[in-house]
Scaffold this active site. Sequence first.
Site, PDB file in Angstrom:
ATOM      1  N   LEU A 133      -7.600  -2.509  -1.534  1.00 24.61           N
ATOM      2  CA  LEU A 133      -6.981  -3.156  -2.689  1.00 24.61           C
ATOM      3  C   LEU A 133      -7.915  -3.077  -3.883  1.00 24.61           C
ATOM      4  O   LEU A 133      -9.141  -3.079  -3.741  1.00 24.61           O
ATOM      5  CB  LEU A 133      -6.678  -4.632  -2.392  1.00 24.61           C
ATOM      6  CG  LEU A 133      -5.679  -4.937  -1.281  1.00 24.61           C
ATOM      7  CD1 LEU A 133      -5.528  -6.443  -1.115  1.00 24.61           C
ATOM      8  CD2 LEU A 133      -4.326  -4.284  -1.551  1.00 24.61           C
ATOM      9  N   ASP A 134      -7.329  -3.013  -5.095  1.00 22.11           N
ATOM     10  CA  ASP A 134      -8.122  -3.062  -6.319  1.00 22.11           C
ATOM     11  C   ASP A 134      -8.896  -4.377  -6.390  1.00 22.11           C
ATOM     12  O   ASP A 134      -8.529  -5.367  -5.743  1.00 22.11           O
ATOM     13  CB  ASP A 134      -7.216  -2.942  -7.547  1.00 22.11           C
ATOM     14  CG  ASP A 134      -6.559  -1.578  -7.672  1.00 22.11           C
ATOM     15  OD1 ASP A 134      -7.106  -0.612  -7.109  1.00 22.11           O
ATOM     16  OD2 ASP A 134      -5.505  -1.486  -8.330  1.00 22.11           O
ATOM     17  N   ARG A 135      -9.912  -4.397  -7.224  1.00 16.91           N
ATOM     18  CA  ARG A 135     -10.785  -5.567  -7.351  1.00 16.91           C
ATOM     19  C   ARG A 135     -10.000  -6.849  -7.647  1.00 16.91           C
ATOM     20  O   ARG A 135     -10.269  -7.901  -7.069  1.00 16.91           O
ATOM     21  CB  ARG A 135     -11.818  -5.320  -8.458  1.00 16.91           C
ATOM     22  CG  ARG A 135     -12.741  -6.501  -8.737  1.00 16.91           C
ATOM     23  CD  ARG A 135     -13.781  -6.157  -9.797  1.00 16.91           C
ATOM     24  NE  ARG A 135     -14.572  -7.318 -10.153  1.00 16.91           N
ATOM     25  CZ  ARG A 135     -15.626  -7.760  -9.469  1.00 16.91           C
ATOM     26  NH1 ARG A 135     -16.010  -7.121  -8.390  1.00 16.91           N
ATOM     27  NH2 ARG A 135     -16.290  -8.825  -9.858  1.00 16.91           N
ATOM     28  N   ARG A 236       1.100  -0.417 -10.276  1.00 19.16           N
ATOM     29  CA  ARG A 236       0.798  -0.716 -11.682  1.00 19.16           C
ATOM     30  C   ARG A 236       1.351   0.366 -12.615  1.00 19.16           C
ATOM     31  O   ARG A 236       1.920   0.075 -13.675  1.00 19.16           O
ATOM     32  CB  ARG A 236      -0.708  -0.873 -11.853  1.00 19.16           C
ATOM     33  CG  ARG A 236      -1.290  -2.004 -11.009  1.00 19.16           C
ATOM     34  CD  ARG A 236      -2.803  -1.918 -10.882  1.00 19.16           C
ATOM     35  NE  ARG A 236      -3.474  -2.115 -12.168  1.00 19.16           N
ATOM     36  CZ  ARG A 236      -4.780  -1.957 -12.356  1.00 19.16           C
ATOM     37  NH1 ARG A 236      -5.550  -1.575 -11.336  1.00 19.16           N
ATOM     38  NH2 ARG A 236      -5.314  -2.162 -13.533  1.00 19.16           N
TER      39      ARG A 236
END
Length: 296
Positions: A133-135, A236
Amino acid sequence: MPFKLQFQAMEDGQLLREAILKQDISSRALTAIKFRGGKILVNGVEQNVRHILSKGDEITIIFPEEQASEHLKPENGQLNIVYEDDALLIIDKPPFINTIPSREHPTGSIANFVYGYFLEQGIDSTVHVVTRLDRDTTGLVCIAKHRHIHHLMSTQLQKGQIIKEYEAIVHGHVSKDLSIILPIGRKDSSIIEREVREDGQYAHTDVKVINRFIYQNEPLSHVRLRLHTGRTHQIRVHMSHIGHPLVGDELYGGSKHILNRQALHCVYLEMIHPLLKKKIIFSSELVESMKKIIHN
């Protein structure tokens, strides 16, 4: 203890090598077993891969010790463990923490904390992240406890057998449920940003509208998304492209005045257990910051 895999020969006259390959053990792993301290036992006796089996023979693969990356430093940190067994570790990731270290954030990642946890628990493994997962994204992360398990899970990913679903809050009222099938590639002017482009990689996202509402005089939508592919920043990019960027996602046109990170949470993981060969399902509740926006 070293990682072991045990199974029985299913037929007479089969070569040991053939039986091993049917367990989806890669040729690379076989080479490592042979030259880096692993063992192959048949009924408790070490044998080479040309050994001829009898039906019912007990085969034990002892994998060599894993060497952790010299760039990954073990750290003590809080881990919200959803599930753990000898093969898998499922973590519920909070916001503002990397899954793996980066140049900007070389420490304090989930991988750093998991490596520290492995050492503390005496688990002979480095960290193999299956789903990242992204930050700023929260929710479920799958980690394999051994290189062989990671190989099996990566094969599942390639075959689309790991189902990942997310919930997000996006700007505007999404008019209807839809499937977004648009290719994604790196933007020419950025090493980070992606965009929909004809020469990109195939990408498929399903969007289901859960609710439409007004928050602080702004129309928002609460949506559930299923990934059929795993392109970088896929949700996104796709949501931004159709005019509904994620709340808090300034990189792709969202605004941070409601939430200071992208409002995205991995709520559901479904996969086949790599050893038990049974379907396993995990779920995660939305974090409070997203609940507050949706319920208010």
